[in-house]
Design an enzyme around this catalytic site. Structure first.
Site, PDB file in Angstrom:
ATOM      1  N   ASN A   1      -1.405  -0.042 -11.393  1.00  0.00           N
ATOM      2  CA  ASN A   1      -0.225  -0.877 -11.146  1.00  0.00           C
ATOM      3  C   ASN A   1       0.265  -1.617 -12.389  1.00  0.00           C
ATOM      4  O   ASN A   1       1.400  -2.117 -12.407  1.00  0.00           O
ATOM      5  CB  ASN A   1      -0.504  -1.899 -10.044  1.00  0.00           C
ATOM      6  CG  ASN A   1      -0.570  -1.290  -8.657  1.00  0.00           C
ATOM      7  OD1 ASN A   1      -1.213  -1.831  -7.763  1.00  0.00           O
ATOM      8  ND2 ASN A   1       0.074  -0.142  -8.467  1.00  0.00           N
TER       9      ASN A   1
ATOM     10  N   ASP B   1       0.628  -0.263   1.785  1.00  0.00           N
ATOM     11  CA  ASP B   1       1.725   0.416   1.092  1.00  0.00           C
ATOM     12  C   ASP B   1       3.042   0.205   1.834  1.00  0.00           C
ATOM     13  O   ASP B   1       3.064   0.100   3.060  1.00  0.00           O
ATOM     14  CB  ASP B   1       1.407   1.916   1.002  1.00  0.00           C
ATOM     15  CG  ASP B   1       2.268   2.629  -0.021  1.00  0.00           C
ATOM     16  OD1 ASP B   1       2.868   1.954  -0.876  1.00  0.00           O
ATOM     17  OD2 ASP B   1       2.347   3.871   0.039  1.00  0.00           O
TER      18      ASP B   1
END
EC number: 2.5.1.-
Length: 259
Positions: free
Chosen positions: A76, A28
């Protein structure tokens, strides 16, 4: 003295360390890394791809058996189309560039997730990398691609229910082994459950990543953004892991049992 040298030319002594057999990483912070530098998000994803190469090499050198990287989640797809399209192109560039190094270092590529739903060119790149590294007997570099833990669990449940409906399986036969075999990580065998799960960028959640498999994983969170993540950061996580007492719900020594 157990020493190894990473591709970053850092030498570590691993004599006193417990090296996790399976490390899973939520990579991340690519977007924030780019934003800090007034660059487009795509630049952060590209920099993150280079970190994958760096950390895969370091983990292999350390003796890790499976490294699972959360590359693209089922959630996503909701990102802007331009970003999704760029992310779908990254595996093509990554594998074209990195597969020779993977072969040289005896690393085998595998994938967890629904690859069939990816664009054809991305599928081809992934499948070609799997095929070309299939003879590797060292670390498994496992990419969680188009993966979502809740989707995986629902899918496993449906698969088992179908076997029961066909009369191939009795409800009484369903146990953790049967359920694990129906999950998308079944191809990892005895190494399907991560020992250590790392998340970069300071966020303190698992984001639907291996929720069943990580039931007893040791969790490690760091503020370092993924493009900046180094072998030193990975070593810090392993040092923390080494100090932990993994009980798996039980007690480890007689003094604890008598307390």
């Amino acid at each position: 003295m157990a020493l190894f040298k990473t591709k970053e030319n850092t030498v570590y002594d691993t004599t006193q360390l417990k090296i996790p057999e399976h490390i899973a990483i939520i990579m991340d912070g690519n977007g924030r890394w780019a934003k800090k530098r007034l660059m487009p998000r795509a630049a952060g994803h590209k920099a993150g791809m280079n970190t994958v190469k760096r950390i895969a090499s370091a983990a292999s050198d350390m003796g890790v058996k499976v490294l699972t990287l959360y590359v693209f989640s089922t959630e996503n797809w909701s990102r802007p189309n331009d970003e999704v399209n760029f992310l779908m192109q990254l595996p093509i560039a990554f594998f074209n560039d990195f597969v020779p190094d993977l072969i040289k270092n005896n690393i085998r590529v595998s994938v967890t997730g629904n690859v069939d739903a990816l664009p054809v060119a991305t599928q081809d790149a992934v499948n070609r990398a799997i095929e070309e590294t299939a003879s590797g007997t060292g670390m498994v570099l496992n990419f969680a691609m188009n993966y979502g833990g809740q989707v995986e669990i629902v899918g496993a449940t449906k698969k088992i229910a179908e076997e029961v409906a066909k009369g191939h399986l009795s409800p009484d036969d369903i146990n953790s082994e049967v359920f694990s075999a129906a999950l998308q990580t079944a191809h990892l065998g005895d190494l399907a459950t991560p020992d250590l799960m790392i998340r970069t960028s300071g966020e303190l959640r698992l984001s639907n990543f291996l929720p069943y498999q990580a039931a007893y994983a040791e969790l490690y969170f760091t503020d370092v953004l993924w493009p900046d993540y180094s072998s030193d950061d990975l070593m810090a996580a392993i040092q923390s892991y080494t100090k932990r007492d993994r009980r798996f719900g039980g007690l480890n020594d007689e003094s604890e049992k008598q307390a």
